[in-house]
Design a protein around this motif. Structure first.
Motif, PDB file in Angstrom:
ATOM      1  N   ARG A 589       1.066  -2.645  -3.174  1.00 46.91           N
ATOM      2  CA  ARG A 589       0.058  -1.665  -3.558  1.00 46.91           C
ATOM      3  C   ARG A 589      -0.889  -1.388  -2.397  1.00 46.91           C
ATOM      4  O   ARG A 589      -1.360  -0.268  -2.210  1.00 46.91           O
ATOM      5  CB  ARG A 589      -0.718  -2.173  -4.776  1.00 46.91           C
ATOM      6  CG  ARG A 589      -1.897  -1.301  -5.142  1.00 46.91           C
ATOM      7  CD  ARG A 589      -2.403  -1.578  -6.528  1.00 46.91           C
ATOM      8  NE  ARG A 589      -2.923  -2.939  -6.696  1.00 46.91           N
ATOM      9  CZ  ARG A 589      -3.355  -3.432  -7.846  1.00 46.91           C
ATOM     10  NH1 ARG A 589      -3.319  -2.685  -8.943  1.00 46.91           N
ATOM     11  NH2 ARG A 589      -3.809  -4.658  -7.928  1.00 46.91           N
ATOM     12  N   GLY A 590      -1.163  -2.427  -1.607  1.00 45.91           N
ATOM     13  CA  GLY A 590      -2.062  -2.274  -0.469  1.00 45.91           C
ATOM     14  C   GLY A 590      -1.542  -1.331   0.605  1.00 45.91           C
ATOM     15  O   GLY A 590      -2.264  -1.004   1.546  1.00 45.91           O
ATOM     16  N   ARG A 591      -0.291  -0.893   0.489  1.00 47.10           N
ATOM     17  CA  ARG A 591       0.258   0.072   1.461  1.00 47.10           C
ATOM     18  C   ARG A 591      -0.271   1.476   1.216  1.00 47.10           C
ATOM     19  O   ARG A 591      -0.165   2.328   2.084  1.00 47.10           O
ATOM     20  CB  ARG A 591       1.794   0.116   1.410  1.00 47.10           C
ATOM     21  CG  ARG A 591       2.486  -1.179   1.685  1.00 47.10           C
ATOM     22  CD  ARG A 591       2.148  -1.711   3.029  1.00 47.10           C
ATOM     23  NE  ARG A 591       1.527  -3.009   2.897  1.00 47.10           N
ATOM     24  CZ  ARG A 591       0.605  -3.490   3.727  1.00 47.10           C
ATOM     25  NH1 ARG A 591       0.193  -2.784   4.739  1.00 47.10           N
ATOM     26  NH2 ARG A 591       0.091  -4.679   3.523  1.00 47.10           N
ATOM     27  N   VAL A 592      -0.772   1.748   0.020  1.00 49.76           N
ATOM     28  CA  VAL A 592      -1.366   3.074  -0.231  1.00 49.76           C
ATOM     29  C   VAL A 592      -2.879   2.928  -0.354  1.00 49.76           C
ATOM     30  O   VAL A 592      -3.409   1.824  -0.305  1.00 49.76           O
ATOM     31  CB  VAL A 592      -0.757   3.776  -1.479  1.00 49.76           C
ATOM     32  CG1 VAL A 592       0.719   4.078  -1.253  1.00 49.76           C
ATOM     33  CG2 VAL A 592      -0.954   2.940  -2.731  1.00 49.76           C
ATOM     34  N   GLY A 593      -3.556   4.042  -0.469  1.00 49.60           N
ATOM     35  CA  GLY A 593      -5.022   3.982  -0.568  1.00 49.60           C
ATOM     36  C   GLY A 593      -5.672   3.793   0.784  1.00 49.60           C
ATOM     37  O   GLY A 593      -6.823   3.382   0.880  1.00 49.60           O
ATOM     38  N   ARG A 594      -4.945   4.063   1.860  1.00 46.84           N
ATOM     39  CA  ARG A 594      -5.493   3.845   3.197  1.00 46.84           C
ATOM     40  C   ARG A 594      -5.939   5.137   3.864  1.00 46.84           C
ATOM     41  O   ARG A 594      -6.462   5.114   4.972  1.00 46.84           O
ATOM     42  CB  ARG A 594      -4.435   3.183   4.082  1.00 46.84           C
ATOM     43  CG  ARG A 594      -4.146   1.788   3.621  1.00 46.84           C
ATOM     44  CD  ARG A 594      -3.000   1.152   4.352  1.00 46.84           C
ATOM     45  NE  ARG A 594      -3.005  -0.280   4.058  1.00 46.84           N
ATOM     46  CZ  ARG A 594      -3.040  -1.240   4.975  1.00 46.84           C
ATOM     47  NH1 ARG A 594      -3.032  -0.942   6.241  1.00 46.84           N
ATOM     48  NH2 ARG A 594      -3.076  -2.496   4.612  1.00 46.84           N
ATOM     49  N   GLY A 595      -5.696   6.257   3.210  1.00 48.28           N
ATOM     50  CA  GLY A 595      -6.033   7.526   3.839  1.00 48.28           C
ATOM     51  C   GLY A 595      -7.288   8.134   3.250  1.00 48.28           C
ATOM     52  O   GLY A 595      -8.200   7.431   2.831  1.00 48.28           O
TER      53      GLY A 595
END
Ligand code: ADP
Ligand code: MG
Length: 696
Positions: A589-595
């Motif tokens: 899940r930590g792979r998204v939400g970075r942008g």
């Protein structure tokens, strides 16, 4: 028996009556050499005689739930294997009897069961009853082989029958006899626990007796929960020995001289220049702790913990820069090539003009390339070195290695950690754990180390909406993905790696089937597929396509679990989410939400929904890890190949974590006071099994 001489617990099992060559070999094959080894192999479960049912009394009891587990002891009459006409499944059938009736047992696609059962041997079976064509039966019951035996050889000498891990031919009553013999012949060891741990628990031998031969008035709930004072005694002995080892190792490290890094205002200035962002408060604190270690003149051994996305890489980079800017070399070890390349790109970006000081070392490099890399490392021209296991395996000579940073530590074994020491190097260690773990476990896993925790995420993190969708609700996931793709974003789709031998009852969709589905569903968007069996070049190329944005969808097995940073990805779909551990899902899940936009994490699963709901309920990696540990136990949690985890027999790192804390405090005090003879003796015995420090 009182007249026979007593043996210390360290005596060989072969000294016992009744241990001939066959038993001796079985014991040895299972690591049981001494009385102590035998006696510390505790029952994993107890059967209460009162819970045993006679086959003749079995029946549909109206007040019993239909999945009620019943326990039956019978003798095998007949075993046969066949193939079912429909679906061509392997069918194993066994008939057992206890004189009051005959019970049919059936297993599907477990042919090994048929090979274990022999007519005339006793077996305990546990399972719910079902009504079959031929009457009552048990389908796929758990069982325990008890060997041959007649009436005079009852298993039930007491109310509780202990069940043990398999030891080849030493089973059933024979195993009980061996244990009984060992208990009768062992002498009580001297007390070596400090008073604060020994208070209120029975002696070692008394505890072993209570656990191997529980008296009829024992509390079954306490036995099952491993919560009796006797358990506590044995767990304390293991954990205290372990804690002593850690404390001594730490004392040894504190006595070693480490390479002191000198800081200057200019250095601080240069480091600040590298920073692309303002550090979070947590990053600043962690770095301050690292600086204190590096300048102390002692050897740093520090664990940097933080939730996924908390910015561990930047902290590690600063530590590396501190060493590299003062004439030393710093190595960053990562578990996969994908991650190594990505870290190299990050470091290059951070170094800007100074990027020439960086070197990447991977296993499958071309010979000429590798020679060049090794030469640059040996000459000191490269001061930032990033690599995989190759860094240990190759003939890598460093010029001035002062710091090793290990990313996603739990994938590395102790052996690799020791490899550098073998080269006569004693660098500082900074270990970054991908999965947040409780303090007590960190201690158990990594032994002696200090901890820094990043308990704050960098600002501007976008919210991630987590949803759990039934397989029938997959359309919803594809719709969200379509919307994001059309808005110019990218998407991850994760498929579990499926073994073709897999016998799961639910039909599983493998990565090929998912690829076909995605190509049909999203024909206009570029797709790349990556999995563990891909050659390194192909993998790097496909990953690069996704990182650069050329490919819009990345379909992957869990190779992407660790570290991939693609801020433009705003949606991830995980197929068969029930096949993953909670912490693993949280990492994914930590792979998204970075942008710069809100993201979506969508789990497709028709099973195990209660467990998966934990992820919907919280984004806190520490809480998720705790839950995961409770559900799976430390062995599973860290992966079965986790080399560093000590092997406890009575203690359990999750269940007994408070006890471990007490043992640590007691160990610190004991070392300050000076260890007793009994303590030193016990430690010597324990060190191999518990992977303790050398004691000199
Ligand atoms: P992890 O702790 O999971 O390894 P990373 O080090 O990959 O996290 O950092 C996650 C993301 O956060 C990266 O894109 C990184 O550039 C960014 N980041 C790190 N520190 C900061 C900061 N202080 N301010 C803003 N963004 C940051
Ligand atoms: Mg990371």
């Amino acid at each position: 028996m009182a007249s026979l001489p007593l043996f210390p617990l360290t005596a060989k099992v072969t000294a016992l009556r009744g241990v001939g060559p066959v038993y001796a070999e079985a014991f040895e094959a299972n690591g049981i050499l001494t009385l102590k080894d035998l006696l510390w192999s505790l029952p994993y479960r107890y059967i209460d005689r009162g819970s045993l049912l006679k086959i003749g009394d079995l029946g549909f009891r109206p007040d019993a739930g239909d999945r009620e587990i019943v326990t039956v002891l019978g003798t095998v009459q007949d075993v046969r294997q066949s193939t079912t006409r429909v679906q061509r499944m392997n069918l194993t059938e066994a008939l057992i009897t206890d004189g009051t009736g005959v019970l049919r047992l059936v297993w599907f696609n477990q042919p090994h069961v048929g090979k274990l059962f022999r007519a005339g041997e006793r077996v305990l079976v546990f399972g719910p009853l079902a009504s079959g064509r031929l009457g009552l039966e048990m389908r796929g019951p758990a069982f325990e082989l008890m060997g041959r035996g007649g009436d005079e050889d009852s298993l039930w000498v007491r109310r509780y029958l202990p069940l043990y891990r398999k030891l080849g031919p030493v089973m059933g009553r024979a195993r009980q006899r061996m244990v009984q013999e060992a208990l009768a012949r062992a002498s009580e060891p001297g007390e070596w626990l400090p008073p604060e741990l020994a208070r209120g628990v029975p002696s070692t031998l008394a505890s072993l007796r209570l656990l191997h031969q529980p008296p009829d008035d024992s509390d079954p709930a306490e036995l099952d929960a491993h919560a009796s004072p006797a358990h506590r005694r044995l767990a304390s002995e293991e954990l205290f020995a372990f804690a002593l080892g850690v404390t001594l190792r730490r004392a040894g490290r504190m006595a070693r001289r480490g390479q002191a890094v000198a800081t200057t205002p200019e250095l601080r200035e240069r480091l600040r220049d590298y920073l692309p962002f303002r550090l979070t408060g947590a990053q600043r604190n962690a770095f301050r702790e690292i600086v204190a270690d590096l300048t102390s003149g002692r050897v740093m051994h520090r664990l940097l913990q933080g939730d996924v996305g908390s910015g561990k890489t930047l902290v590690a980079f600063l530590a590396m820069a501190m060493v590299a800017e003062t004439g030393g070399q710093a190595a960053l070890l990562v578990p996969t090539e994908v991650l190594a390349r990505q870290h190299a790109a990050t470091v290059q970006r951070l170094l800007k003009g100074a990027a020439g000081g960086m070197e990447l070392l991977l296993g499958p490099m071309k010979a000429a390339e590798k020679r060049k890399a090794l030469a640059r490392i040996a000459s000191g021209e490269a001061s930032y070195i990033i690599g995989t296991h190759a860094l240990f395996q190759e003939a890598v000579a460093f010029r001035q290695l002062q710091l090793v940073v290990v990313d996603e530590q739990h994938r590395f074994g102790v052996r690799q950690r020791e490899a550098l020491k073998q080269k006569g190097l004693d660098p500082h260690w900074l270990v970054m754990s991908a999965t947040p773990i409780p303090r007590s476990l960190a201690l158990a896993l990594f032994g002696d180390l200090e901890q820094s925790v990043l308990d704050e995420l960098p600002p501007g993190r976008q919210p991630i909406t987590t949803r759990l969708l039934e397989p029938g609700g997959a359309e919803r996931a594809w719709a969200i993905m379509e919307r994001e793709l059309n808005a110019g974003r990218q998407a991850f789709v994760v498929s579990p790696a499926i073994d073709p031998q897999d016998e799961a009852k639910v039909p599983l969709r493998d990565i090929q089937a998912m690829e076909a589905l995605l190509r049909a569903q999203f024909p206009v968007h570029e797709l790349r597929v990556v999995h563990g069996r891909l050659k390194a070049d192909a993998m790097a190329e496909r990953m690069e396509d996704f990182v650069s944005g050329r490919a819009r969808i990345l379909l992957a097995t869990t190779v992407i679990e660790v570290g991939v940073d693609v801020p433009n990805a705003s949606v991830m779909v995980v197929d068969h989410a029930e096949r993953f551990g909670l912490s693993q899902l949280h990492q994914l899940r930590g792979r998204v939400g970075r942008g710069s936009v809100p993201s979506h994490f969508l789990m497709l699963s028709g099973a195990d929904t209660e467990r998966l709901r934990v992820l919907v309920a919280t984004q806190d990696g520490f809480r998720i890890a705790q839950k995961d540990l409770e559900l799976r136990g430390p062995g599973e949690f860290f992966g079965t190949r986790q080399a560093g985890l000590p092997q406890f027999q009575a203690a359990d790192l999750v269940r007994d974590r408070q006890l471990l804390t007490l043992c640590r405090e007691a160990a610190d005090k004991a070392v300050q006071r000076g260890l007793s003879e009994a303590q030193l003796g016990w430690l010597k015995q324990e060190q191999a099994r518990l992977k303790l420090a050398e004691i000199s």
